[in-house]
Design an enzyme around this catalytic site. Structure first.
Site, PDB file in Angstrom:
ATOM      1  N   LYS A 293      55.857 -14.237  45.642  1.00  0.00           N
ATOM      2  CA  LYS A 293      56.385 -15.606  45.569  1.00  0.00           C
ATOM      3  C   LYS A 293      56.086 -16.392  46.834  1.00  0.00           C
ATOM      4  O   LYS A 293      55.835 -17.588  46.787  1.00  0.00           O
ATOM      5  CB  LYS A 293      57.896 -15.580  45.332  1.00  0.00           C
ATOM      6  CG  LYS A 293      58.237 -15.247  43.907  1.00  0.00           C
ATOM      7  CD  LYS A 293      59.629 -15.675  43.550  1.00  0.00           C
ATOM      8  CE  LYS A 293      59.857 -15.457  42.069  1.00  0.00           C
ATOM      9  NZ  LYS A 293      61.250 -15.554  41.701  1.00  0.00           N
TER      10      LYS A 293
ATOM     11  N   LYS B  60      51.570 -11.127  34.152  1.00  0.00           N
ATOM     12  CA  LYS B  60      52.719 -11.076  33.243  1.00  0.00           C
ATOM     13  C   LYS B  60      53.023 -12.473  32.719  1.00  0.00           C
ATOM     14  O   LYS B  60      52.675 -13.462  33.362  1.00  0.00           O
ATOM     15  CB  LYS B  60      53.924 -10.431  33.928  1.00  0.00           C
ATOM     16  CG  LYS B  60      54.555 -11.280  34.980  1.00  0.00           C
ATOM     17  CD  LYS B  60      55.852 -10.669  35.488  1.00  0.00           C
ATOM     18  CE  LYS B  60      56.436 -11.655  36.478  1.00  0.00           C
ATOM     19  NZ  LYS B  60      57.580 -11.307  37.195  1.00  0.00           N
TER      20      LYS B  60
ATOM     21  N   LYS C 281      57.171 -18.182  33.744  1.00  0.00           N
ATOM     22  CA  LYS C 281      57.485 -19.598  33.596  1.00  0.00           C
ATOM     23  C   LYS C 281      56.434 -20.458  34.284  1.00  0.00           C
ATOM     24  O   LYS C 281      56.369 -21.645  34.076  1.00  0.00           O
ATOM     25  CB  LYS C 281      58.861 -19.880  34.221  1.00  0.00           C
ATOM     26  CG  LYS C 281      59.989 -19.169  33.498  1.00  0.00           C
ATOM     27  CD  LYS C 281      61.229 -19.051  34.388  1.00  0.00           C
ATOM     28  CE  LYS C 281      62.330 -18.260  33.678  1.00  0.00           C
ATOM     29  NZ  LYS C 281      63.362 -17.769  34.589  1.00  0.00           N
TER      30      LYS C 281
END
Ligand code: TYM
Length: 344
Positions: free
Chosen positions: A115, A207, A210
């Protein structure tokens, strides 16, 4: 750990729109656990703000996660649904865990590295401390089982490390306070079934998430029937027919992903899917998968919309859940404060 009553805790961040990975990897699996365990399902809004959230969007996303729990079949009367920020004990225990966890443990977290990317000096301190808040969520209720998707595995290992270090560091104080044995359980991750890592429909190396660039990569829980069918028809696959054994899916990431999605939606094993479709091509398999997905997801989306049209009802459910969760959380915190040596 047998001395702890079986209890389930899990949470979902209200950030962005819920997708098929959240549903198959988590929400759908929350439902049957209600038969065997006392369950607590949280909308983790404190976690959401570790990256910027527009306040109005946060409110909307909080409603959406609660609506998804309810629409999927979580019973807010027998079990508990609430949002994290209404129970301030989460933040309080997380602070104590910040003082138990080590910098090196946090630095190893792959999700933080992913992230933060190259931007690690400029992300929030909260994003770095994220896993210790997650440990607090789980251990505040002494949860023994935590159903999650595969991407949360490392965070759950860290939760166990924090529990163990707390139990060891404070062992003398725990026994002085007549709290025999280990204070916190070593909670078990429950990462089971054929869809614990649902992949992007456009790129089998990533994966489903969002934050995909292409809308076609992700099926959202609120997608309409047409979008679901179109995304599945256009999903990346390969020219080979499906194998008749699971071993034949090795190295065929996209094919394995679609078979896993089918199995999870139909509540059967991957082998059972291949018993039905082995030898057949994607021209046959994709329409069958599209039909199944619409059949299973459309009623949930409809039910979610019904709840979302009544935000006051959702907020009432969250508040009542928070009132019940707070009693349990305060019970734990009273003991924790004593163990740590705080005067209260
Ligand atoms: P979050 O909000 O990112 O995701 C919610 C749940 O969905 C699962 N998931 C997936 N499963 C399969 N395939 C995918 N592509 C996929 N994408 C997401 C996640 O594994 C998760 O179970 N840190 C957590 C929230 C959290 C939590 C907790 C979970 C906070 N405190 C305590 C359990 C216990 C998270 O970010 O989930």
């Amino acid at each position: 750990m047998s001395s702890f009553a079986p209890r389930v805790f899990s949470g979902i961040k209200p950030s962005g729109d819920l997708h098929l990975g959240n549903y198959l990897g988590a929400i759908k699996r929350f439902v049957p656990l209600q038969e065997t365990h006392a369950c607590i399902y949280c909308v983790v809004d404190l976690h959401a703000i570790t990256v910027w959230q527009d306040p109005q969007d946060l409110e909307k996303a909080t409603h959406e996660v609660a609506a998804a729990y309810l629409a999927a079949g979580v019973d807010p009367e027998k079990h508990i649904i609430f949002n994290q920020s209404q129970v301030h004990q989460h933040a309080e225990l997380a602070w104590i865990f910040n003082c138990v966890a080590r910098m090196g443990w946090m630095q190893r977290m792959t999700q933080f590295k992913d992230k933060a990317g190259k931007n690690s000096q400029n992300v929030s301190l909260g994003l770095f401390a994220y896993p210790s808040l997650m440990a607090a969520d789980i251990l505040l209720y002494k949860a023994t089982h935590v159903p999650v998707g595969e991407d949360q595995k490392q965070h759950l290992e860290l939760t166990r490390d924090i529990a163990q270090k707390f139990n060891n560091d404070f062992a003398a104080s725990i026994s002085r306070n007549h709290l025999d044995g280990d204070f916190f359980p070593l909670s078990e991750p429950v990462i089971t079934g054929p869809a614990t890592r649902v992949l992007s429909l456009r790129d089998g190396t990533r994966k489903m998430s969002k934050s995909e660039a292409s809308d076609m990569a992700t099926i959202y829980m609120l997608d309409d029937a047409d979008s679901i069918a179109r995304k599945i028809r256009k999903a990346k696959s390969d020219p080979e027919p499906l194998p008749s054994e699971v071993a034949g899916l090795k190295g065929r990431l996209e094919a394995a992903n679609l078979v896993g999605i089918y199995a999870a939606l139909a509540d059967i094993s991957q082998q059972e899917v291949l018993d039905q479709f082995g030898g057949k091509g994607f021209g046959t398999f994709k329409p069958a998968l599209a039909e199944l997905a619409v059949d299973r997801l459309a009623p949930i989306a409809m039910e979610m919309r019904r709840y979302l049209a009544e935000p006051d009802m959702i907020e009432k459910i969250l508040k009542e859940g928070a009132d019940r969760a707070r009693v349990m959380a305060e019970d734990t915190m009273k003991q924790v404060r004593k163990i740590v040596g705080f005067i209260s």
